[in-house]
Design a protein around this motif. Sequence first.
Motif, PDB file in Angstrom:
ATOM      1  N   TYR A 124      22.572 -53.279 -26.222  1.00  0.00           N
ATOM      2  CA  TYR A 124      21.346 -54.003 -25.896  1.00  0.00           C
ATOM      3  C   TYR A 124      21.383 -54.634 -24.512  1.00  0.00           C
ATOM      4  O   TYR A 124      20.393 -55.193 -24.053  1.00  0.00           O
ATOM      5  CB  TYR A 124      21.072 -55.073 -26.965  1.00  0.00           C
ATOM      6  N   ALA A 125      22.518 -54.578 -23.868  1.00  0.00           N
ATOM      7  CA  ALA A 125      22.670 -55.099 -22.501  1.00  0.00           C
ATOM      8  C   ALA A 125      23.908 -54.455 -21.905  1.00  0.00           C
ATOM      9  O   ALA A 125      24.687 -53.827 -22.622  1.00  0.00           O
ATOM     10  CB  ALA A 125      22.805 -56.617 -22.522  1.00  0.00           C
ATOM     11  N   GLU A 126      24.035 -54.594 -20.596  1.00  0.00           N
ATOM     12  CA  GLU A 126      25.253 -54.125 -19.927  1.00  0.00           C
ATOM     13  C   GLU A 126      25.902 -55.324 -19.249  1.00  0.00           C
ATOM     14  O   GLU A 126      26.033 -55.387 -18.028  1.00  0.00           O
ATOM     15  CB  GLU A 126      24.914 -53.010 -18.916  1.00  0.00           C
ATOM     16  N   LEU A 127      26.265 -56.301 -20.085  1.00  0.00           N
ATOM     17  CA  LEU A 127      26.795 -57.557 -19.539  1.00  0.00           C
ATOM     18  C   LEU A 127      28.105 -57.360 -18.806  1.00  0.00           C
ATOM     19  O   LEU A 127      28.407 -58.099 -17.867  1.00  0.00           O
ATOM     20  CB  LEU A 127      26.989 -58.589 -20.654  1.00  0.00           C
ATOM     21  N   GLY A 128      28.887 -56.368 -19.221  1.00  0.00           N
ATOM     22  CA  GLY A 128      30.163 -56.106 -18.539  1.00  0.00           C
ATOM     23  C   GLY A 128      29.924 -55.829 -17.062  1.00  0.00           C
ATOM     24  O   GLY A 128      30.607 -56.394 -16.197  1.00  0.00           O
ATOM     25  N   GLY A 129      28.935 -54.998 -16.776  1.00  0.00           N
ATOM     26  CA  GLY A 129      28.586 -54.663 -15.394  1.00  0.00           C
ATOM     27  C   GLY A 129      28.061 -55.882 -14.639  1.00  0.00           C
ATOM     28  O   GLY A 129      28.445 -56.137 -13.498  1.00  0.00           O
ATOM     29  N   LEU A 130      27.192 -56.647 -15.310  1.00  0.00           N
ATOM     30  CA  LEU A 130      26.638 -57.866 -14.680  1.00  0.00           C
ATOM     31  C   LEU A 130      27.736 -58.871 -14.350  1.00  0.00           C
ATOM     32  O   LEU A 130      27.742 -59.478 -13.281  1.00  0.00           O
ATOM     33  CB  LEU A 130      25.617 -58.531 -15.625  1.00  0.00           C
ATOM     34  N   MET A 131      28.683 -59.013 -15.288  1.00  0.00           N
ATOM     35  CA  MET A 131      29.779 -59.969 -15.087  1.00  0.00           C
ATOM     36  C   MET A 131      30.677 -59.499 -13.945  1.00  0.00           C
ATOM     37  O   MET A 131      31.089 -60.302 -13.099  1.00  0.00           O
ATOM     38  CB  MET A 131      30.578 -60.135 -16.387  1.00  0.00           C
ATOM     39  N   HIS A 132      30.941 -58.220 -13.888  1.00  0.00           N
ATOM     40  CA  HIS A 132      31.747 -57.637 -12.804  1.00  0.00           C
ATOM     41  C   HIS A 132      31.099 -57.947 -11.452  1.00  0.00           C
ATOM     42  O   HIS A 132      31.769 -58.414 -10.529  1.00  0.00           O
ATOM     43  CB  HIS A 132      31.877 -56.129 -12.998  1.00  0.00           C
TER      44      HIS A 132
END
Length: 284
Positions: free
Chosen positions: A254-262
């Motif tokens: 539902y999100a790509e938080l890993g990429g955003l956090m990176h």
Amino acid sequence: MPSTSYQLTTPTLMSQHKEIKRVTTHQLLAMKQRGEKISMLTAYDFSMAQILDGAGIDVLLVGDSASNVMAGHETTLPITLDQMIYHAASVVRAVGRAFVVVDMPFGSYQGNSSEALRSAIRIMKESGGHGIKLEGGAEVKESIIRILTAGIPVMGHLGLTPQSIYKFGTYTVRAKEEAEAQKLIEDAKLLEEIGCFALVLEKIPSSLAKQVAEQLTIPVIGIGAGPDVDGQVLVVHDMLGITKEFKPRFLRRYAELGGLMHDAVAHYINDVKSGEFPTPDEAY
Ligand SMILES: Nc1nc(=O)c2c([nH]1)NC[C@@H]1CN(c3ccc(C(=O)N[C@@H](CCC(=O)O)C(=O)O)cc3)CN21
Ligand SMILES: CC(C)C(=O)C(=O)O
Ligand SMILES: [Mg+2]
């Protein structure tokens, strides 16, 4: 069934004059009866649990998947009872509405029913969780009965049971063969009969999960068990796109938080190195 006036309210939310009722096992059963799907996610820490509870999740599972997601182990086997209690207590401190279920870790209930009861009591007493989950059917019947007799709500877990991964060797879909499907149906009926309040079915054919949900009165929560069950559960780090390599078919991100956090962290590093952070406004 008790009237809603028996249901607990949370002091913090009451003090804001918003009486938010805590989800109960009775409410979960009522949700199944009126065809309202149950939402469930894992949580292992305070900050995440606060967000999920605030969003209105019905059930939070302090999963032994913390062994993978939090600690980086290959399997769920290494996590200890003490570690599960630490995670569960953190989640409970964050929650106002959700019903909190705590996984019993490998080795804390398989020995005998006395050990199982002792472990379940430790979880309830030391974490403040609202119920426990354990894996298996007929094999763990006596343990479940002892735990239920102590007044502790028990959620069952059938199908792919990660604590017995070395018995199977793979994480492939379970109960595709008729004999295994029959055993699963019998186990599910047994769990309902002895008094479990709900059941998780993991990675089994949708048609089998549908049959089980239809034949049982208690809510059946699926993960990789198709749409025809009474609710769904996912590991929150998977559905938020934080875990990197875990991409089974049943998972929707539902999100790509890993990429955003990176990207946020890369930005921060850059600002620190270049001296752009902090500015005078960000200093004293
Ligand atoms: N991050 C995470 N998410 C989970 O859902 C989860 C955990 N960890 N740890 C404990 C168990 C293990 N679970 C699993 C593990 C693997 C698959 C799976 O489908 N794995 C492979 C297929 C393997 C095969 O077919 O042999 C895949 O497609 O990723 C599913 C659920 C669910 N649980
Ligand atoms: C996958 C769910 C059902 C679980 O047991 C866990 O997260 O440990
Ligand atoms: Mg688990």
